[in-house]
Design a protein around this motif. Structure first.
Motif, PDB file in Angstrom:
ATOM      1  N   SER A 100      50.034  13.348  -6.198  1.00 55.86           N
ATOM      2  CA  SER A 100      50.084  12.858  -7.572  1.00 55.86           C
ATOM      3  C   SER A 100      48.692  12.422  -8.013  1.00 55.86           C
ATOM      4  O   SER A 100      48.401  12.359  -9.199  1.00 55.86           O
ATOM      5  N   SER A 101      47.822  12.146  -7.049  1.00 58.01           N
ATOM      6  CA  SER A 101      46.454  11.723  -7.405  1.00 58.01           C
ATOM      7  C   SER A 101      45.764  12.768  -8.277  1.00 58.01           C
ATOM      8  O   SER A 101      45.127  12.429  -9.282  1.00 58.01           O
ATOM      9  N   ASN A 174      54.338   0.060  -7.858  1.00 53.97           N
ATOM     10  CA  ASN A 174      53.502  -0.419  -6.762  1.00 53.97           C
ATOM     11  C   ASN A 174      52.520  -1.413  -7.405  1.00 53.97           C
ATOM     12  O   ASN A 174      51.904  -1.053  -8.397  1.00 53.97           O
ATOM     13  N   ASP A 202      54.898   7.473 -13.905  1.00 49.24           N
ATOM     14  CA  ASP A 202      54.680   7.732 -12.482  1.00 49.24           C
ATOM     15  C   ASP A 202      56.001   7.489 -11.753  1.00 49.24           C
ATOM     16  O   ASP A 202      56.448   6.348 -11.643  1.00 49.24           O
ATOM     17  N   TYR A 205      58.067   6.775  -6.662  1.00 49.34           N
ATOM     18  CA  TYR A 205      58.992   6.057  -5.772  1.00 49.34           C
ATOM     19  C   TYR A 205      60.461   6.347  -6.084  1.00 49.34           C
ATOM     20  O   TYR A 205      61.342   5.672  -5.561  1.00 49.34           O
ATOM     21  N   SER A 229      55.661  13.181  -6.584  1.00 46.77           N
ATOM     22  CA  SER A 229      54.922  13.537  -5.369  1.00 46.77           C
ATOM     23  C   SER A 229      55.873  13.746  -4.201  1.00 46.77           C
ATOM     24  O   SER A 229      56.981  13.187  -4.186  1.00 46.77           O
ATOM     25  N   SER A 231      54.845  12.639  -1.417  1.00 46.62           N
ATOM     26  CA  SER A 231      54.283  11.679  -0.462  1.00 46.62           C
ATOM     27  C   SER A 231      55.287  10.641   0.036  1.00 46.62           C
ATOM     28  O   SER A 231      55.297  10.321   1.214  1.00 46.62           O
ATOM     29  N   LYS A 232      56.098  10.068  -0.837  1.00 48.89           N
ATOM     30  CA  LYS A 232      56.822   8.852  -0.462  1.00 48.89           C
ATOM     31  C   LYS A 232      58.238   9.163   0.006  1.00 48.89           C
ATOM     32  O   LYS A 232      58.509   9.148   1.191  1.00 48.89           O
ATOM     33  N   ARG A 240      49.260  16.166   1.035  1.00 54.88           N
ATOM     34  CA  ARG A 240      48.605  16.157  -0.276  1.00 54.88           C
ATOM     35  C   ARG A 240      49.268  17.134  -1.246  1.00 54.88           C
ATOM     36  O   ARG A 240      48.662  18.116  -1.692  1.00 54.88           O
TER      37      ARG A 240
HETATM   38  C1  LIG Z   1      52.297   4.227  -7.625  1.00 55.00           C
HETATM   39  C2  LIG Z   1      51.568   5.302  -6.899  1.00 55.00           C
HETATM   40  N1  LIG Z   1      51.212   6.416  -7.557  1.00 55.00           N
HETATM   41  C3  LIG Z   1      50.522   7.392  -6.954  1.00 55.00           C
HETATM   42  C4  LIG Z   1      50.143   7.308  -5.620  1.00 55.00           C
HETATM   43  C5  LIG Z   1      49.337   8.438  -5.011  1.00 55.00           C
HETATM   44  O1  LIG Z   1      50.115   9.234  -4.194  1.00 55.00           O
HETATM   45  P1  LIG Z   1      49.791  10.715  -3.746  1.00 55.00           P
HETATM   46  O2  LIG Z   1      48.471  11.123  -4.282  1.00 55.00           O
HETATM   47  O3  LIG Z   1      49.856  10.703  -2.256  1.00 55.00           O
HETATM   48  O4  LIG Z   1      50.906  11.555  -4.346  1.00 55.00           O
HETATM   49  C6  LIG Z   1      50.486   6.177  -4.892  1.00 55.00           C
HETATM   50  C7  LIG Z   1      50.068   6.022  -3.486  1.00 55.00           C
HETATM   51  O5  LIG Z   1      50.217   4.989  -2.870  1.00 55.00           O
HETATM   52  C8  LIG Z   1      51.218   5.145  -5.553  1.00 55.00           C
HETATM   53  O6  LIG Z   1      51.596   4.028  -4.920  1.00 55.00           O
END
Ligand SMILES: Cc1ncc(COP(=O)(O)O)c(C=O)c1O
Length: 382
Positions: A100-101, A174, A202, A205, A229, A231-232, A240
Motif C-alpha cells: 500500500s506504500s 494505526n 486506507d 486492517y 494490501s 501485508s496485514k 510488498r
Molecule cells: C495504516 C497503514 N497503512 C499502510 C501501511 C503500509 O503497508 P504496506 O506498504 O506493507 O502495504 C501500514 C504499515 O504498517 C499501516 O499501518
C-alpha cells in the motif's frame, strides 16, 4: 564542497523502523528481544500462497507484468469485494501496487498538486504525513482524542482543516485500532463529495476486527480512492504487494505514473497473492490469535499500571497512555528495550505534538511472546 540535500528529503524518520534496528542490534549482541514494535504478523504467508509461489518459481518467467497488475489478480481482488461488502466492482478499477506504500505515492500524485492541503488524524500512521511532505503537499493534522474515537469528524474538519483538497481515513486505524462506525464513514464520504474533497480510505486492517466488521468506502463513494494490501490480514508484509481501487477517471493517470515510477509490482508476489483469497481458514486463525492476545493485554497491562487505551476495535495495536510514567515516550521505549528486552514504539511516531505520553504495543506476535512481555512490564513497574 558540500552539495545540497533537497528540502523535500527532510522528512521525519519512521521511528518504528529505527526501534526495529535497535532491537535487532540488541538481538545480534546476544540479548533477547520481544518484538511488540513493528506492526506485522509474526506468521509467514499462508500455505496456499507459499505453494503458489513455489509453482510460479518453477513455471513462470517472472518478468514484468502489465503495470496495473496481473489481470487474474485484479479480477480476484474485485471479486472479493462482492463477497465482503456486496460491491460489484469493475476489475479495471483495481491497481496492484508494491504494497500500500506505493499506492499512497500513486494516489497522492494522481489526486493532488504541490501545495495542496490534505487532512489526516493525529495520532495516525506516520508515513501518510511524511509521504505527503516529501511530495510537496501539506499535511493538516486533526487533533483527535477519545471523544471522537481518534477518528476524523466533520466538526474537526470545519475547525482545523479549511481549504483542504483531500482527507485520509483509516478504519481500523494505526496506531489506535479504532474504527469509524459505518454511518460516520458514510457521513464523511458525503461531506467530502459535497465539498470537493478527495477521500483516501486506507483499508489495510480490514479483516482484523473484534466483534465488528469493517466496511469499504466503496459502498458509499465512487470518487474515493481505496487503498489496501496483502501485508496485514494476509500476513505478507515482506512480499510488498497491495492494491488500490481508483475512480474510473483517474485510472489512466495512475497507470502512467505507475509505468514510470515502478513499471510493475513484483511478479512473484502477484502470482503468490492469487492464492491468498482461498486461505481464509488459516488467516482467520491468525485473527483469532490476535483476539486472544488483545484480551490478554487488556487484562494484564492494568496490573503493570498501564490502564488507559484507545478502544481497540481492530488491527493489532494497543495505543496506551503512559503520561503517569513519562513525558518522554522515546526514552521510555529505550529503557524498556535495554532493561527488559521489550521493544515498543513511542507515540511521537504517530503524533509529533502529543505522543510523548503514549506508546504503541503491537500484539501480532505469538501469545507466549505477548504474555511474557506483559509479565516483564509488570515486574518493571514494581
Ligand atoms: C495504516 C497503514 N497503512 C499502510 C501501511 C503500509 O503497508 P504496506 O506498504 O506493507 O502495504 C501500514 C504499515 O504498517 C499501516 O499501518
Amino acid at each position: 564542497m558540500t552539495l545540497k540535500l533537497a528540502q523535500r528529503s527532510r522528512i521525519a524518520p519512521f521511528i518504528v523502523m529505527d526501534v526495529l534496528r535497535a532491537a535487532n542490534e540488541r538481538a545480534a549482541a546476544g540479548g533477547d528481544v520481544l518484538h511488540l514494535e513493528v506492526g506485522q504478523p509474526s506468521t509467514p504467508a499462508p500455505k496456499g500462497v507459499l505453494a503458489a509461489a513455489r509453482r510460479a518459481l518453477d513455471s513462470e518467467v517472472l518478468g514484468y507484468t502489465e503495470t496495473l497488475g496481473l489481470p487474474a489478480l485484479r479480477q480476484a481482488i474485485a471479486k472479493d469485494y462482492a463477497r465482503s461488502d456486496g460491491v460489484a466492482l469493475d476489475p479495471a478499477r483495481v491497481v496492484v501496487t508494491t504494497g500500500s506504500s506505493a499506492a499512497f505515492v500513486l494516489a497522492f500524485l494522481a489526486a493532488f498538486d504541490p501545495g495542496d492541503r490534505v487532512a489526516l488524524a493525529a495520532p495516525g500512521y506516520p508515513a501518510y504525513r511524511n509521504i505527503l511532505q516529501a511530495l510537496g503537499l501539506v499535511p493538516v493534522e486533526l487533533p483527535t482524542g477519545p471523544n471522537e474515537r481518534y477518528q476524523p469528524t466533520i466538526e474537526l474538519l470545519h475547525k482545523h482543516a479549511q481549504g483542504i483538497e483531500g482527507l485520509i481515513v483509516a478504519s481500523p486505524a494505526n496506531p489506535t485500532g479504532t474504527m469509524l462506525p459505518p454511518q460516520e464513514l458514510a457521513a464523511l464520504t458525503r461531506h467530502c463529495e459535497a465539498a470537493g474533497i478527495r477521500l483516501v480510505s486506507d483499508e489495510i486492517y480490514h479483516g482484523i476486527t473484534y466483534g465488528t466488521v469493517a466496511r469499504t468506502a466503496l459502498v458509499s463513494s465512487n470518487s474515493a480512492i481505496v487503498v489496501n494490501s496483502f501485508s496485514k490480514y494476509f500476513s505478507m508484509t515482506g512480499w510488498r504487494i497491495g492494491w488500490m481501487v481508483v475512480p474510473e477517471d483517474m485510472l489512466r493517470a495512475v497507470e502512467c505514473l505507475a509505468q514510470n515510477l515502478f513499471i510493475a509490482p513484483p511478479s512473484l508476489s502477484q502470482h503468490a497473492a492469487l492464492a491468498a483469497f482461498d486461505c481464509r481458514a488459516e488467516l482467520d486463525a491468525n485473527v483469532a490469535r490476535y483476539a486472544v492476545n488483545r484480551a490478554l493485554l487488556l487484562e494484564e497491562l492494568p496490573k503493570a499500571g498501564i490502564e488507559r487505551f484507545a478502544p481497540v476495535d481492530g488491527a493489532f495495536y494497543l495505543y496506551a497512555d503512559v503520561a503517569h510514567i513519562t513525558n518522554d515516550s522515546r526514552e521510555l521505549c529505550r529503557r524498556w528495550l535495554s532493561e527488559i528486552g521489550v521493544a515498543c514504539t513511542p507515540g511521537v511516531d504517530f503524533d509529533q505534538r502529543r505522543g510523548s505520553a503514549t506508546v504503541r504495543l503491537c500484539f501480532a506476535g505469538s501469545t507466549a511472546t505477548i504474555a511474557e512481555a506483559a509479565r516483564r512490564l509488570r515486574a518493571w513497574r514494581r
